[in-house]
Design an enzyme around this catalytic site. Structure first.
Site, PDB file in Angstrom:
ATOM      1  N   ASP A  63       0.811  -1.227   0.000  1.00  0.00           N
ATOM      2  CA  ASP A  63       0.000   0.000   0.000  1.00  0.00           C
ATOM      3  C   ASP A  63       0.842   1.272   0.000  1.00  0.00           C
ATOM      4  OD1 ASP A  63       0.794  -0.404   2.632  1.00  0.00           O
ATOM      5  OD2 ASP A  63      -1.225  -0.355   3.472  1.00  0.00           O
ATOM      6  N   ASP A 495       3.929   1.462  13.280  1.00  0.00           N
ATOM      7  CA  ASP A 495       3.139   0.236  13.466  1.00  0.00           C
ATOM      8  C   ASP A 495       3.827  -0.899  14.224  1.00  0.00           C
ATOM      9  OD1 ASP A 495       1.064   1.397  12.123  1.00  0.00           O
ATOM     10  OD2 ASP A 495       1.484   0.400  10.224  1.00  0.00           O
TER      11      ASP A 495
END
Ligand SMILES: *[C@@H]1O[C@H](CO)[C@@H](O)[C@H](O)[C@H]1NC(C)=O
Ligand SMILES: *[C@@H]1O[C@H](CO)[C@@H](O)[C@H](O)[C@H]1NC(C)=O
Ligand SMILES: *[C@@H]1O[C@H](CO)[C@@H](O)[C@H](O)[C@H]1NC(C)=O
Ligand SMILES: *[C@@H]1O[C@H](CO)[C@@H](O)[C@H](O)[C@H]1NC(C)=O
Ligand SMILES: *[C@@H]1O[C@H](CO)[C@@H](O)[C@H](O)[C@H]1NC(C)=O
Ligand SMILES: *[C@@H]1O[C@H](CO)[C@@H](O)[C@H](O)[C@H]1NC(C)=O
Ligand SMILES: *[C@@H]1O[C@H](CO)[C@@H](O)[C@H](O)[C@H]1NC(C)=O
Length: 821
Positions: A63, A495
């Site tokens: 992504d 993350d």
């Protein structure tokens, strides 16, 4: 104050000496080589595709990190688009990949991360991505938007491979007759579905010229043409309402769409069109869904959703409710009845998302996730942690996420110690077209692979390994390179917390608890490099201290939570501000002001300025509001030599504390030689007290050797210095190497990039080049131990380090990227 004034006198003489040496010296030009710091994966892999005829020709799209090709000989994934510069950062995300079934060398990438950007392009290659022609695309793309998990929107017409079709998010169905150079609207397509998700797959029937299946992620959104797009029919018999038996509890969450919406489809060699469905585009927020197969010859639909009646082992009970939807789908090339599907968002568990394998076209299923999980996991499917390794045994231990207590839903740690979570967002799955026992699936963090999926036929566990090596998809948020100790680099990333990189070439365990969902700030104590501090957002409330910050006194092996957080930082903070530790490793100063790396990635909430940065001498049992500095500023550093000494620069005022952050003395920037509006992080020397540099954008680099009482611009007019870092000095040089992100001077010969100076800013040589740009660098970090090395922190291509290429003359230029790309 007395102490530092005395030092000032000493430093002034040194500074004169240094300048004298620098003037005649210059910076040697070197060829550079670039390598990734191995984290291995670290982000969401949204698609994996395999060429129908060419063995081992696989591509993985991501992504925010573009696309990689699997390179069997090198045993890793190869990045294909590292030439993307910071000005084109939006192109570092792949909306869709298309291969030419008639020519394995041809590759098409549809590039663009966000719908809000009009920076989109097609990358067209005739050599499998070694080189590309790029063409601007006349419509928006959303590689990092909702629906990125769905099918391939871009497809090559197998009967006329110059022709490509693309299902767009907002512009309807588009067609190109010249290999993606120009596009026109197929206005005949009945449902542009211009809802930001749009058309999520285009599938040419390779047996029947003119027949194409197109799916829009809306109820009833599956269409077919048999005349090359002249006319369309909505596929008769597709689901137009939800099966009411799914809605076990009418008092609970209801489907978000009026009928199942197609997510992905696959056309098997016998004409069976398998389709996965959900009630929302995903990858998050899906509650309901199913799986159907359409027999394109008999026009018959069959519901083949895995259920308690057709699945073995039997579904775990109590089942999660709602049961999630389906997205991941792949059909074997050699057997149209062999199919895998994966559920989506059956979370929080139990039971979590499962991969299902069928050998009979979906009549019956094996729950592969369940079979792969050791007994006793209570529905939390996972891989034994021993499987978290590459096929050659290299461990990828961070996939345990240290079994941290946060992230109950999507994402990371398995709640069962000893298991790495089987996965989440497992929307990319592939039965290897040339080797049907090889099945790969991607998660939000990695790719798992097995060469023995057929074990599931016998109700035994396939053995799994990690096949993500070469994919580096993290966003770098913080980096430090201490003078000594086991690791030249510590990193904080988006993350997945952060790492101590004892070996730059092998993935390392994740830093210990507390885990942060991002790690935004890191520092080391200049004279006690075993002391490290770090901070990041943490959604978990700890009883015994602050979950947003921790310190280590043994170089990051063990971590202790600060006793309390500072005011303004708590479990709901998305950014912990900036933490610094003094040279002695005993005094900490922490500000809640954010360190903004990329305004496009971060929304900035200004901190409440009820105090200056807080100081603590007891690891956060008490935080002291200082005198003399009354705002939270992120431009904060500690001297690496002189204890108790902190610097801050805020809105044209230079601050220094020599009492461990209890009080600051303030100097108007213009009284020190700085521009009146100076604002930048103080970049401190690792060798000399009171020596500091500032990257002041288009005003160039400023330098002080007397604690900021006097500053001097050390770069020529026209220099742009957006970021700066210092590293080990060149042989025979007296000043540390400087690196800037920006460009030195006004000449056309100095394009934007990363430059090194060995003579304190008088001359500069470029480090990166046109093929090593990685979408730009959030951060740069020098290494006090290795001359010439700079760590480059990207926004989606992980961390790269550039080293002087040994034995390669500068005139040959930098070493080409991996595999010559
Ligand atoms: C295992 O494979 C990785 C990725 O190709 C490679 O970096 C590493 O050196 C290999 N390790 C061994 C022991 O062969
Ligand atoms: C595309 O983006 C550029 C730069 O932000 C802007 O100047 C231009 O108006 C945009 N064009 C469209 C069609 O949105
Ligand atoms: C393409 O055509 C469709 C159908 O007529 C229309 O809805 C859509 O807005 C068109 N796209 C563009 C970009 O004009
Ligand atoms: C809905 O009803 C079921 C069955 O009676 C019950 O278990 C569940 O807790 C209810 N949910 C809500 C949100 O009230
Ligand atoms: C499954 O079990 C059968 C019977 O024991 C055996 O012949 C076969 O090889 C097994 N298949 C696999 C893939 O292990
Ligand atoms: C957390 O900090 C924010 C300010 O950053 C504040 O608005 C909020 O009230 C704090 N929450 C708690 C639970 O202290
Ligand atoms: C606090 O001060 C900083 C720096 O002067 C400023 O950018 C920020 O907007 C201030 N915060 C508030 C809430 O006023």
């Amino acid at each position: 104050m007395k102490g530092w004034l005395q030092r000032v006198a000493v430093r002034l003489t040194v500074a004169l000496h240094v300048t004298g040496v620098a003037a005649g010296a210059g910076t040697a030009k070197h060829a550079y080589q670039f390598n990734s710091v191995a984290i291995t994966g670290g982000g969401y892999i949204t698609g994996i595709v395999g060429h129908p005829t060419e063995k081992n020709l696989l591509y993985a799209r991501t992504d925010i990190g573009s696309t990689y090709r699997w390179e069997q000989q090198a045993n890793k994934w190869i990045p294909l688009t590292d030439f993307i510069g910071p000005e084109d950062e939006n192109l570092l995300g792949t909306e869709s990949v298309a291969m030419d079934p008639t020519d394995p060398n041809r590759l098409y990438l549809a590039q663009g991360r966000y719908l809000t950007s009009n920076q989109t392009a097609f990358f067209v290659s005739e050599d499998r991505g070694a080189t590309f022609d790029t063409y601007p695309a006349p419509f928006a793309m959303g590689a990092n938007e909702l629906g990125r998990n769905n099918g391939e929107r871009l497809a090559v017409n197998p009967f006329n491979p110059k022709e490509l079709w693309m299902g767009t998010r907002n512009a309807g169905l588009m067609k190109s007759g010249d290999r993606a150079q120009t596009w026109s609207n197929m206005t005949s397509f009945p449902d542009a579905a211009a809802n930001g998700i749009g058309i999520t797959f285009v599938i040419f029937d390779p047996e029947n010229e003119g027949t194409v299946y197109v799916g829009a992620c809306v109820p009833g959104g599956l269409y077919r043409t048999t005349d090359g797009g002249e006319t369309w029919e909505s596929l008769p018999g597709q689901p137009t309402e939800w099966d009411s038996s799914l809605l076990v509890y009418p008092n609970e969450t209801q489907p978000q769409s009026t009928a199942p919406q197609p997510m992905k489809a696959a056309l098997a060699s016998n004409g069976a069109l398998y389709v996965t469905y959900a009630d929302a585009p995903g990858p998050w927020g899906v509650s309901y869904g199913g799986v159907r197969v359409y027999n394109t010859i008999s026009s018959k639909w069959t519901d083949i959703t895995p259920t308690a009646d057709n699945t073995s082992p039997a579904p775990y009970t109590p089942q999660a409710f709602p049961a999630g939807g389906y997205c991941g789908l792949s059909v074997s090339m050699d057997d149209p009845n062999t199919v895998v599907v994966v559920s989506l968002d059956r979370d929080p568990g139990p039971a979590l998302d499962s991969m299902y394998l069928s050998r009979d076209g979906g009549r019956t299923w094996k729950d592969v996730s369940q079979l792969s999980t050791p007994p006793g996991s209570g529905g939390y499917w996972g891989h034994p942690i021993a499987e978290a390794a590459l096929a050659n045994g290299t461990r990828v231990d961070w996939l345990s996420f240290n079994w941290g207590p946060q992230w109950g839903g999507y994402g990371a740690p398995s709640p069962v110690k000893g298991l790495a979570k089987f996965g989440w967002w497992m929307t990319a799955v592939l039965i290897d077209p040339q080797n049907p026992d090889h099945v790969m699936y991607a998660t939000g963090a990695t790719i798992w692979s097995t060469d023995t999926i057929s074990h599931a036929d016998n109700d035994t566990a396939p053995s799994w390994y990690v096949q993500a090596q070469g994919i580096e998809e993290t966003v770098a948020l913080a980096m430090i390179s201490p003078r000594s100790g086991p690791a030249n680099l510590f990193s904080g990333v988006g993350d997945i917390n952060g790492f101590r990189h004892d070996d730059l070439g092998a993935p390392q365990p994740m830093l210990g608890l507390p885990l942060f969902s991002n790690l935004n700030t890191l520092d080391w104590a200049g004279q006690t490099p075993s002391v490290i501090v770090r901070g990041g957002p943490c959604g978990h409330e700890y009883e015994d201290g602050c979950g947003n910050a921790a310190y280590s006194t043994n170089t990051g092996t063990d971590w202790v939570k600060f006793a309390t957080c500072i005011p303004g930082v708590n479990t709901s903070s998305t950014n912990p501000g900036v933490i610094t530790v003094d040279a002695s490793g005993k005094h900490v100063v922490w500000t809640s002001a954010m360190n903004v790396l990329s305004p496009t990635l971060q929304a900035v909430t200004p901190p409440a300025n009820d105090s200056g940065p807080y100081a603590s001498h007891d690891w956060g049992k008490t935080w002291i509001s200082p005198r003399g500095l009354t705002v939270q500023t992120s431009h904060l550093s500690a001297d690496r030599i002189q204890p108790k000494t902190f610097y801050a620069l805020n809105e044209g005022v230079w601050y220094i504390s020599t009492d461990a952050g209890l009080s600051y003395k303030a100097y108007k920037a213009k009284d020190t030689g700085l521009p009146a509006d100076a604002a930048a992080d103080p970049i401190v020397s690792f060798e000399r007290a009171g020596e500091i540099w500032l990257a002041l954008g288009s005003k160039g680099v400023y330098h002080t050797t007397n604690f900021g009482r006097r500053w001097k611009c050390i770069t020529q007019k026209g220099t742009v210095a957006e970021r700066l870092t210092v590293g080990a000095k060149a042989p025979k040089k007296k000043t540390p190497a400087l690196f800037i992100r920006g460009h030195p001077g006004r000449s056309q010969k100095t394009p934007h990039g990363v430059y090194r100076s060995d003579d304190n800013g008088a001359s500069w040589e470029r480090v990166d080049d046109d093929s090593h740009r990685y979408g730009g660098f959030n951060l740069i970090q020098g290494d006090p131990r290795v001359h010439g090395r700079v760590y480059l922190g990207t926004g989606g291509r992980g961390i790269v380090y550039a080293d002087i290429a040994p034995g390669r003359p500068a005139k040959q230029g930098n070493v080409p990227g991996t595999m010559g790309i």
